[in-house]
Design a protein around this motif. Structure first.
Motif, short mmCIF file in Angstrom:
data_model
loop_
_atom_site.label_atom_id
_atom_site.label_comp_id
_atom_site.label_asym_id
_atom_site.label_seq_id
_atom_site.Cartn_x
_atom_site.Cartn_y
_atom_site.Cartn_z
N HIS A 53 -5.72 4.95 -3.81
CA HIS A 53 -5.64 3.54 -4.55
C HIS A 53 -7.07 3.04 -4.11
N GLY A 54 -7.75 2.59 -5.04
CA GLY A 54 -8.87 1.87 -5.05
C GLY A 54 -9.97 2.84 -4.63
N GLY A 55 -9.94 4.03 -4.82
CA GLY A 55 -11.06 4.78 -4.61
C GLY A 55 -10.85 6.16 -4.43
N ALA A 56 -11.31 7.09 -3.48
CA ALA A 56 -11.09 8.53 -3.30
C ALA A 56 -11.65 8.73 -1.82
N ALA A 75 -7.36 -0.99 4.36
CA ALA A 75 -6.25 -1.58 3.58
C ALA A 75 -5.67 -2.92 4.80
N ALA A 76 -6.61 -3.68 5.22
CA ALA A 76 -6.15 -4.30 6.28
C ALA A 76 -5.35 -5.57 5.83
N ASP A 77 -5.67 -6.08 4.60
CA ASP A 77 -4.94 -7.10 4.15
C ASP A 77 -3.51 -6.77 3.64
N SER A 213 -0.06 1.25 -0.61
CA SER A 213 0.03 2.19 -1.64
C SER A 213 -0.85 3.24 -1.73
N ALA A 214 -2.13 3.21 -0.83
CA ALA A 214 -3.27 4.13 -0.94
C ALA A 214 -2.30 5.43 -0.42
N LYS A 215 -1.37 5.67 0.45
CA LYS A 215 -0.87 6.67 0.90
C LYS A 215 0.21 7.31 -0.25
N ILE A 234 8.55 -0.73 1.79
CA ILE A 234 7.80 -2.18 1.94
C ILE A 234 6.44 -1.65 1.57
N THR A 235 5.86 -1.88 0.48
CA THR A 235 4.17 -1.47 0.19
C THR A 235 3.45 -2.69 -0.45
N ASP A 236 2.44 -2.51 -0.82
CA ASP A 236 1.77 -3.46 -1.30
C ASP A 236 1.55 -3.30 -3.02
N THR A 237 1.13 -4.36 -3.58
CA THR A 237 1.19 -4.53 -5.27
C THR A 237 0.30 -3.50 -5.95
N GLY A 238 -0.61 -2.50 -5.07
CA GLY A 238 -1.33 -1.55 -5.58
C GLY A 238 -0.50 -0.09 -6.08
#
Length: 257
Positions: A53-56, A75-77, A213-215, A234-238
């Protein structure tokens, strides 16, 4: 700069830093975010990077396990929002204080920091950072599970920890993972950590997975469970609505904080 040259430079940056993100690359190369996403897609197809998520991240580092400080900065926030949303899952009411297990992980540590001083709970953890954040809470009964401490995670593993968790029946487990997916299940790089996580799942009546979500879609060496073992993610909106719906159809409730 031609696309192959840009992609080669992106690969170099990914290998140097361990991760690249779309917005920073777009700014550095003065191209659109969509152009960068196409570059990452091409590198992913070539097996040189793995998109997250957001990159690589570089493909050779899929099972590299960064230390706590490095992981906490990623992904601190999102992790903070997940931790705050998880407060709603703390057991309360009934005939007495509820009981929870807090797994080792940076989001779990953030949840520990959010638990109010006046909370009345029985908390079990094998993670030194989690225990340290809760040690001064007067209303908590805090149990620290022992064992061999892994330097990377500051968490107890091996037989002592496994024996202790076999004697526990907690209300809620707040579980951490390095990767999760419908096909690959729940995974982590280390076999000893995986064994403890498997014991945690068996030691609680309700399992709440805290994972940014990056995971999602990542798979690591040691598999310790199925996503269906989780009652609530419980995850984020990503995490896209489509992916969230697919997870819920498989039996796990999803909250995108």
């Amino acid at each position: 700069m031609y696309a192959p040259e840009r992609q080669q430079e992106i690969l170099r940056l990914a290998r140097e830093s361990g991760r690249v993100d779309v917005l920073s690359l777009a700014e550095e190369f003065q191209v659109t975010a969509e152009t960068v996403r196409r570059d990452l897609k091409a590198l992913d197809r070539a097996g040189l990077v793995r998109r997250v998520h957001g990159g690589a991240i570089p493909a050779g580092r899929l099972d590299f396990e960064p230390d706590l400080a490095e992981r906490d900065a990623v992904a601190a926030d999102e992790k903070q929002r997940i931790a705050r949303a998880a407060l709603a899952e703390l057991p309360g009411g009934g005939s007495g204080p509820g009981s929870v297990i807090l797994d080792a992980g940076t989001t779990s540590a953030r949840l520990a920091a959010e638990i109010p001083l006046e909370a009345e709970l029985t908390v079990v953890t094998h993670a030194l950072p989690v225990a340290a954040r809760l040690a001064d809470h007067p209303g908590l009964t805090l149990h620290l599970v022992g064992g061999r401490i892994r330097h990377r995670t500051r968490a107890a593993v091996d037989d002592w920890a496994l024996r202790a968790y076999r004697e526990i029946n907690a209300d809620v487990l707040f579980l951490a993972t390095n990767g999760f997916s419908l096909e690959g299940g729940l995974t982590t790089p280390d076999l000893a950590e995986a064994a403890v996580k498997r014991a945690l799942v068996a030691a609680a009546r309700r399992v709440v997975l805290l994972a940014d979500s990056a995971k999602f879609g990542q798979q690591h060496f040691a598999r310790f469970g199925e996503l269906s073992d989780v009652d609530l993610l419980i995850t984020d909106t990503g995490l896209s609505p489509d992916d969230a719906l697919a997870i819920e159809r498989a039996g796990t409730e999803v909250v995108r904080a």
